[in-house]
Design a protein around this motif. Structure first.
Motif, short mmCIF file in Angstrom:
data_model
loop_
_atom_site.label_atom_id
_atom_site.label_comp_id
_atom_site.label_asym_id
_atom_site.label_seq_id
_atom_site.Cartn_x
_atom_site.Cartn_y
_atom_site.Cartn_z
N ASP A 1 0.95 9.70 0.35
CA ASP A 1 -0.30 10.20 0.94
C ASP A 1 -1.46 10.24 -0.06
N THR B 1 6.69 13.78 1.72
CA THR B 1 5.26 13.99 1.96
C THR B 1 5.06 15.34 2.65
N HIS C 1 -5.76 13.40 -0.88
CA HIS C 1 -4.98 12.82 0.22
C HIS C 1 -5.84 12.02 1.19
N LEU D 1 -2.67 11.66 5.81
CA LEU D 1 -1.57 12.61 5.90
C LEU D 1 -0.68 12.21 7.07
#
Ligand SMILES: [Zn+2]
Length: 316
Positions: free
Chosen positions: A183, A209, A231, A234
């Protein structure tokens, strides 16, 4: 005004998206220099690029984000993270990840890890697996000696790059590992397609993650810590499975993963979240395992040699 990267969905390429999460301080309206202290975590105020949901494949991602050059500059000045948690808890958490992968078997051939940090999982793999080579892609050269020790002298092959796996022979890797790496990548699909080519038939990829569909995310809303400048996308179990399918993996299993924290650390975090600033709480550092909105994904490279990722063919 700083020029940021404008990008389509990194999973499916669609430009059709709907904004879902907007920070009080939206990064896209700020300059790179204004964002530096937020990147370093110096302010309590939340600041990140707006997250959009792809209308085609449902991935949650930043259509506007740092360029590769800006990212290189920011990461080069970044201090190591998670120090506050304490080493024992990190080791216990990472031992748990390896144990989960080991339960699937197949601990032979090469071991490949992107972003191994100081090598907690490498050490476990060297102790409990039958790997002949450790291919480790870690930009922080100050910990390369630690990684060599973790793998056992003579078995580590280190690289500072994070996006070119060409030194690794195709079809040679039994286990590939990425813990809190996918991510962070601007082009996660290209990385997964490369790893898929390096795995031997039946070889396995383990990914850890955050889970943007977790209860913790729903409770915390835009204050959920993984909404941050590090990030660019996501995942949730469904978008993770879809992305791995696109990269040519089969048999994808996604499950909640366990993080180990010392009890006094958790109490401090809870107090901080409630707006109470404390340095110490009168609790012992007892390790506590919690499923806190992280997911562990295991994906297998198909056994039949014929299947090739369409992405790789396009790149050739
Ligand atoms: Zn998409």
């Amino acid at each position: 005004m700083t020029d940021y990267l404008h990008r389509n969905c990194p999973a499916c390429g669609s430009s059709d998206s709907r904004r879902e999460v907007r920070a009080a301080k939206t990064a896209e309206t700020m300059t790179l220099d204004q964002l530096r202290p937020f990147w370093a975590g110096l302010f309590k105020a939340k600041c990140f690029f707006s997250y959009h949901r792809c209308r085609n494949c449902a991935l949650l991602y930043n259509p506007m984000f740092f360029t590769p050059d800006q990212l290189g500059d920011l990461y080069a000045r970044m201090a190591p993270n998670m120090d506050a948690v304490g080493d024992a808890a990190i080791v216990a958490t990472q031992q748990g990840y390896f144990a989960r992968a080991a339960a699937q078997g197949g601990l032979d051939g090469g071991y490949l890890e992107i972003g191994p940090d100081v090598g907690h999982i490498v050490r476990e793999a060297a102790l409990h697996g039958g790997f002949d080579r450790f291919w480790l892609f870690e930009p922080n050269v100050t910990i390369h000696d630690q990684l060599r020790d973790a793998a056992g002298r003579g078995r580590a092959r280190l690289s500072t790059g994070m996006d070119d796996l060409s030194p690794v022979p195709d079809g040679s890797v039994g286990l590939a590992v990425m813990v809190h790496v996918l991510d962070h990548l601007l082009d996660p699909l290209a990385m997964l397609a490369q790893i898929r080519a390096k795995l031997r038939p039946g070889g396995m990829l383990m990914i850890v993650t955050h889970d943007e569909s977790s209860l913790l995310r729903r409770i915390m809303g835009k204050r959920w810590p993984p909404f941050c400048l590090q990030h660019p996308e996501l995942y949730n179990p469904a978008t993770m499975k879809a992305l791995l399918g696109r990269a040519g993996f089969s048999d994808v299993v996604v499950e909640g993963s366990r993080n180990v924290f010392p009890l006094d650390f958790l109490a401090r975090q809870a107090a901080w979240a409630a707006g109470i600033r404390v340095k110490r709480v009168p609790l012992p550092p007892i390790p506590v395992g919690l499923k806190l909105g992280n997911i562990l994904t295991l994906a297998t490279a198909p056994v039949q040699a014929a299947a090739r990722s369409p992405m790789l063919e396009a790149a050739e």
